[in-house]
Write a protein that holds these residues in place. Sequence first.
Motif, PDB file in Angstrom:
ATOM      1  N   UNK A 213       0.828  -1.202   0.000  1.00  0.00           N
ATOM      2  CA  UNK A 213       0.000   0.000   0.000  1.00  0.00           C
ATOM      3  C   UNK A 213       0.866   1.256   0.000  1.00  0.00           C
ATOM      4  N   UNK A 214       1.909   1.249   0.791  1.00  0.00           N
ATOM      5  CA  UNK A 214       2.820   2.398   0.840  1.00  0.00           C
ATOM      6  C   UNK A 214       3.577   2.559  -0.481  1.00  0.00           C
ATOM      7  N   UNK A 215       3.903   1.439  -1.111  1.00  0.00           N
ATOM      8  CA  UNK A 215       4.567   1.515  -2.415  1.00  0.00           C
ATOM      9  C   UNK A 215       3.637   2.105  -3.468  1.00  0.00           C
ATOM     10  N   UNK A 222       4.527  10.028  -7.526  1.00  0.00           N
ATOM     11  CA  UNK A 222       5.327  10.228  -8.734  1.00  0.00           C
ATOM     12  C   UNK A 222       4.467  10.487  -9.965  1.00  0.00           C
ATOM     13  N   UNK A 223       3.148  10.507  -9.777  1.00  0.00           N
ATOM     14  CA  UNK A 223       2.254  10.831 -10.880  1.00  0.00           C
ATOM     15  C   UNK A 223       1.551   9.655 -11.510  1.00  0.00           C
ATOM     16  N   UNK A 239       5.323  12.443   2.904  1.00  0.00           N
ATOM     17  CA  UNK A 239       6.365  12.684   1.908  1.00  0.00           C
ATOM     18  C   UNK A 239       6.905  11.369   1.371  1.00  0.00           C
ATOM     19  N   UNK A 240       7.607  11.450   0.240  1.00  0.00           N
ATOM     20  CA  UNK A 240       8.197  10.252  -0.353  1.00  0.00           C
ATOM     21  C   UNK A 240       9.212   9.628   0.599  1.00  0.00           C
ATOM     22  N   UNK A 241       9.976  10.444   1.285  1.00  0.00           N
ATOM     23  CA  UNK A 241      10.972   9.941   2.222  1.00  0.00           C
ATOM     24  C   UNK A 241      10.312   9.194   3.384  1.00  0.00           C
ATOM     25  N   UNK A 242       9.212   9.747   3.901  1.00  0.00           N
ATOM     26  CA  UNK A 242       8.493   9.094   4.996  1.00  0.00           C
ATOM     27  C   UNK A 242       7.905   7.758   4.550  1.00  0.00           C
TER      28      UNK A 242
END
Length: 275
Positions: A213-215, A222-223, A239-242
């Motif tokens: 799910x996070x992926x 990323x669109x 955020x992407x980092x989180x």
Amino acid sequence: KSGEKMLSDEFLPLFRALFEERGGYFAPREWYERLDLGKTLKGMISAAEADEMIRKLSFKSFEADYKAMLIWLPETMNEEAANKILKILEEPPAYGVFVLLTENPEMLLPTVRSRATELKLQALPEEILRRELAKQYPEAEDVTLTAAIVRSGGYLGQALTLMENGVAASEQTQNFAKSFAQKDPVLLLQTLSSMEKWKRDALQEELTRWAELLQQALSYRSGSQVLSPLARRLGSNRSAQELLQAVRHLQKSTDYLQSNVSPAAICGFLVWALR
């Protein structure tokens, strides 16, 4: 299941019920679930099943000029069954017609494939896919339908499977997504505490779904188009980092489970790591 010798005729009522429910469009996994095969077992066409097909075809039809034998997923035939079917494909009765409906023709024995005429089914137009998906999932958002259509390659069965997997989520997954999106440590603690006594296999399966799910949420950032409303919410709020860091923590947790770390210890670690 293992040790049981059963023929497909015994499952015809179940198959017809599922066929009617889904309007003829369903994936093999849905059929396996209806048979209660679990997530690891798959169907197989046995030599006994092949013998039964040949026996049925040996009786001449008196109600029509031809007798048709439809074999769904012939790639699941074991070698003995495939060789039995090959013999009758080489010398079929004049009134016999075989239809092999496969999703992976390259998995068929070359000798079987060479004796068949290949007919590739074309993808459905988008408007038909959208209409059928909307019937099955009337409350789904338009962006979810679009994502399913794009990822399905134009095949309704695949689109329905994507919708089912993308829209449906367990209570624990919903609570995790809500707590992580809102940065709610109390809800996260409550969710993981309720899972401390789960069996390792069940916990690993659930945590793997969380990581997936996070992926999806990362893909959304990323669109890319994603089906899950939960993933879109996570992608909008974190955020992407989180998200990437959380995926790593979850993957580490599943590795720990395989090393026989207790579910309670894993849940305690995640309460700290995902806070």
